[in-house]
Design a protein around this motif. Structure first.
Motif, PDB file in Angstrom:
ATOM      1  N   SER A 206       0.839  -1.118  -0.002  1.00 52.53           N
ATOM      2  CA  SER A 206      -0.028  -0.083   0.123  1.00 52.53           C
ATOM      3  C   SER A 206       0.950   1.360   0.112  1.00 52.53           C
ATOM      4  O   SER A 206       0.310   2.546  -0.184  1.00 52.53           O
ATOM      5  N   LYS A 207       2.166   1.286   0.326  1.00 52.32           N
ATOM      6  CA  LYS A 207       2.865   2.318   0.227  1.00 52.32           C
ATOM      7  C   LYS A 207       3.700   2.489  -0.956  1.00 52.32           C
ATOM      8  O   LYS A 207       4.567   3.500  -1.140  1.00 52.32           O
ATOM      9  N   LEU A 208       3.233   1.862  -2.104  1.00 48.35           N
ATOM     10  CA  LEU A 208       4.058   1.638  -3.367  1.00 48.35           C
ATOM     11  C   LEU A 208       3.691   3.379  -3.825  1.00 48.35           C
ATOM     12  O   LEU A 208       2.483   3.794  -3.929  1.00 48.35           O
ATOM     13  N   PRO A 209       4.435   3.998  -4.573  1.00 47.64           N
ATOM     14  CA  PRO A 209       4.174   5.279  -5.141  1.00 47.64           C
ATOM     15  C   PRO A 209       3.507   5.107  -6.380  1.00 47.64           C
ATOM     16  O   PRO A 209       3.303   3.969  -7.036  1.00 47.64           O
ATOM     17  N   LYS A 210       2.675   6.528  -6.757  1.00 46.94           N
ATOM     18  CA  LYS A 210       2.075   6.243  -8.096  1.00 46.94           C
ATOM     19  C   LYS A 210       2.977   6.133  -9.299  1.00 46.94           C
ATOM     20  O   LYS A 210       4.006   6.748  -9.314  1.00 46.94           O
ATOM     21  N   MET A 211       2.351   5.374 -10.264  1.00 42.10           N
ATOM     22  CA  MET A 211       3.547   5.008 -11.364  1.00 42.10           C
ATOM     23  C   MET A 211       2.693   5.557 -12.639  1.00 42.10           C
ATOM     24  O   MET A 211       1.619   5.867 -12.751  1.00 42.10           O
TER      25      MET A 211
END
Length: 234
Positions: A206-211
């Motif tokens: 859930s902490k993945l950045p926007k891609m």
């Protein structure tokens, strides 16, 4: 002068033979007495010749059982609710639509039909242009850069749950998440040996950045990506 005995009249001469004969007779009588068996005589009675006395008339007593009917259910008094005139009553207004000669007929061509584009979902292995992880924009092999940045992100945000350490829980959590057509992280699915490890895997993803979203035939589409996260105690 003593008289001489006649040897043929001597009884002691055959005493041995008589003793043996007597012994055999006694043994035979004893054996017969021991082996003697007696059986009761079986008498057959012909039932067909038995005749009943017709003068005997037996009456079978009749027992009458009285069944108690079930009690009738109590009849509850009807409650009448009295509504005063002062109480406000909401009424639904029904508007009648009647067609007459003055009613305008609408042509079907006057309506604008809006076609909704079907949402396309593509898996990672078949996508034409993979989503771009932040920092991989200038890389030639964006797939390899994406995988490398994912591993860095997991190592950076990885925290072994204290409860799992105390319970000595370890194992691999298989995760699958969706990269939406706007680059945000969508639904995260997980499957692991324990809920504690599954929650930690969801927290990391859930902490993945926007891609930059992936593209199929030039249009941004949703892309599913699967990655396992291993929890192992040292």
């Amino acid at each position: 002068m003593r008289p001489k005995k006649n040897p043929q009249k001597d009884l002691n001469k055959k005493s041995g033979m008589f003793f043996v004969i007597g012994l055999l007779l006694v043994l035979g009588m004893v054996y017969t007495a021991l082996e003697w068996k007696s059986f009761e005589s079986f008498k057959e009675y012909e039932v067909a010749f038995n005749k009943t006395d017709e003068s005997i008339d037996e009456e079978i007593p009749v027992f009458e059982l009285e069944v108690t009917p079930p009690p009738k259910p109590p009849v509850l008094p009807t409650e009448i609710e009295i509504i005063e005139d002062d109480d406000p009553i909401e009424e639904t207004e029904v508007i009648a639509i009647e067609v007459n000669t003055e009613t305008e007929v609408v042509d079907a061509s006057d309506f604008e039909v809006i076609e909704e584009e079907e949402e396309v979902k593509v898996i990672w292995s078949t996508i034409e242009e993979v989503p771009v992880f932040p920092g991989c924009e200038n890389e030639k092999d964006k797939r390899a850069c994406f995988n490398e940045m994912m591993q860095k992100h997991i190592r950076k945000n990885f925290r072994y749950p204290k409860l799992a350490q105390e319970m000595n829980i370890e194992g691999r959590v298989n995760t699958t998440f969706m990269i939406n057509n706007d680059g945000t992280i969508g639904t995260i699915r997980k499957r692991g040996p324990h809920d504690v490890l599954e929650k930690e895997a969801v927290r990391i993803l859930s902490k993945l950045p926007k891609m930059t979203p992936g593209k199929q035939r030039g249009s941004a589409v949703k892309v599913s990506f699967a990655i396992p996260i291993t929890f192992k105690l040292q």
